[in-house]
Motif scaffolding. Structure first.
Motif, PDB file in Angstrom:
ATOM      1  N   ASN A  97     -11.325  -3.441   1.578  1.00 59.52           N
ATOM      2  CA  ASN A  97     -11.959  -2.151   1.574  1.00 59.52           C
ATOM      3  C   ASN A  97     -11.663  -1.418   2.986  1.00 59.52           C
ATOM      4  OD1 ASN A  97     -13.484   0.107   0.692  1.00 59.52           O
ATOM      5  ND2 ASN A  97     -15.231  -0.808   1.169  1.00 59.52           N
ATOM      6  N   GLU A  98     -11.598  -1.981   3.866  1.00 57.23           N
ATOM      7  CA  GLU A  98     -11.519  -1.672   5.329  1.00 57.23           C
ATOM      8  C   GLU A  98     -10.233  -1.279   5.430  1.00 57.23           C
ATOM      9  OE1 GLU A  98     -13.953  -0.555   7.720  1.00 57.23           O
ATOM     10  OE2 GLU A  98     -15.532  -1.165   6.200  1.00 57.23           O
ATOM     11  N   ALA A  99      -9.190  -2.194   5.055  1.00 52.85           N
ATOM     12  CA  ALA A  99      -7.913  -1.885   5.214  1.00 52.85           C
ATOM     13  C   ALA A  99      -7.280  -0.780   4.413  1.00 52.85           C
ATOM     14  CB  ALA A  99      -7.003  -3.186   4.934  1.00 52.85           C
ATOM     15  N   LEU A 100      -7.818  -0.515   3.300  1.00 55.30           N
ATOM     16  CA  LEU A 100      -7.458   0.514   2.537  1.00 55.30           C
ATOM     17  C   LEU A 100      -8.103   1.971   2.788  1.00 55.30           C
ATOM     18  CD1 LEU A 100      -7.553  -1.001  -1.155  1.00 55.30           C
ATOM     19  CD2 LEU A 100      -5.672  -0.396   0.234  1.00 55.30           C
ATOM     20  N   GLY A 101      -9.090   1.866   3.955  1.00 46.61           N
ATOM     21  CA  GLY A 101      -9.830   3.185   4.168  1.00 46.61           C
ATOM     22  C   GLY A 101     -10.812   3.740   3.457  1.00 46.61           C
ATOM     23  N   LYS A 102     -11.695   2.779   2.883  1.00 49.97           N
ATOM     24  CA  LYS A 102     -12.660   3.028   1.976  1.00 49.97           C
ATOM     25  C   LYS A 102     -12.383   3.962   0.765  1.00 49.97           C
ATOM     26  CE  LYS A 102     -15.865   2.057   5.755  1.00 49.97           C
ATOM     27  NZ  LYS A 102     -16.693   1.095   5.713  1.00 49.97           N
ATOM     28  N   PRO A 103     -11.401   3.330  -0.087  1.00 46.81           N
ATOM     29  CA  PRO A 103     -11.017   4.348  -1.257  1.00 46.81           C
ATOM     30  C   PRO A 103     -12.181   4.038  -2.247  1.00 46.81           C
ATOM     31  CG  PRO A 103     -10.322   1.972  -1.441  1.00 46.81           C
ATOM     32  CD  PRO A 103     -11.099   2.052  -0.095  1.00 46.81           C
ATOM     33  N   ASN A 122       0.752   4.676   2.945  1.00 53.58           N
ATOM     34  CA  ASN A 122       1.291   4.688   4.137  1.00 53.58           C
ATOM     35  C   ASN A 122       2.622   3.546   4.360  1.00 53.58           C
ATOM     36  OD1 ASN A 122      -0.208   2.282   4.119  1.00 53.58           O
ATOM     37  ND2 ASN A 122      -1.594   2.875   5.721  1.00 53.58           N
ATOM     38  N   HIS A 133       0.871  -1.204  -0.042  1.00 56.75           N
ATOM     39  CA  HIS A 133      -0.115   0.313  -0.037  1.00 56.75           C
ATOM     40  C   HIS A 133       0.820   1.087  -0.016  1.00 56.75           C
ATOM     41  CE1 HIS A 133      -2.784   3.048   1.545  1.00 56.75           C
ATOM     42  NE2 HIS A 133      -3.771   2.490   1.003  1.00 56.75           N
ATOM     43  N   VAL A 147      -1.271  -4.623   2.722  1.00 50.93           N
ATOM     44  CA  VAL A 147      -2.790  -4.905   2.904  1.00 50.93           C
ATOM     45  C   VAL A 147      -2.853  -6.401   2.575  1.00 50.93           C
ATOM     46  CG1 VAL A 147      -5.113  -4.395   1.959  1.00 50.93           C
ATOM     47  CG2 VAL A 147      -3.194  -2.491   2.030  1.00 50.93           C
TER      48      VAL A 147
END
Length: 129
Positions: A64-70, A45, A42, A49
């Motif tokens: 989706n959660e790990a990416l911060g809802k992109p 940061n 990723h 992921v």
């Protein structure tokens, strides 16, 4: 020459034993590769992921959660990357697991042959009695 047995012969594996060790290592390595989760980088940061493992495939909600809802396009790109990474890992896992299993079965099924002693061999020359 001395009549003492070779000390290395006591600790050296036979070729059949060595093949068995390699088959077991391949079997276990293939299983571990299939179970351990695959992850992709990723860049935002400097982390990775988790995509899931080869049995379950890509876990889209967790990704989706790990990416911060992109945005949808970025999520689709990550799903594609994860799918390719899982596919590549799965190829190696299947090759090692089934290769180790086939080699182990072959070692268990194929009979060992004992060399014939010199006096027990039948002559192949038809002129000899």
């Amino acid at each position: 020459m001395s009549a003492q047995p070779d000390p290395l012969a006591q600790i050296t594996l036979t070729p059949r034993g060595f093949a068995a060790v390699l088959a077991v290592i391949a079997l276990i390595t293939g299983l571990v590769l299939a179970i351990v989760p695959v992850s992709v980088a990723h860049p935002a940061n400097n982390s990775s992921v988790s995509c899931g493992n080869t049995f379950g495939g890509v876990e889209s909600p967790a990704l989706n959660e790990a990416l911060g809802k992109p945005e949808r396009q970025e999520l689709v790109q990550y799903i594609d990357m994860c799918d390719r990474a899982i596919g590549n890992r799965g190829d190696y896992a299947v090759f090692l697991f089934f290769g180790g299993m086939i080699a182990g079965l072959a070692l268990g099924v194929v009979r060992r042959t004992k060399p014939a002693s010199q006096g027990s061999a039948h002559p192949t020359d038809p002129t000899q009695p």
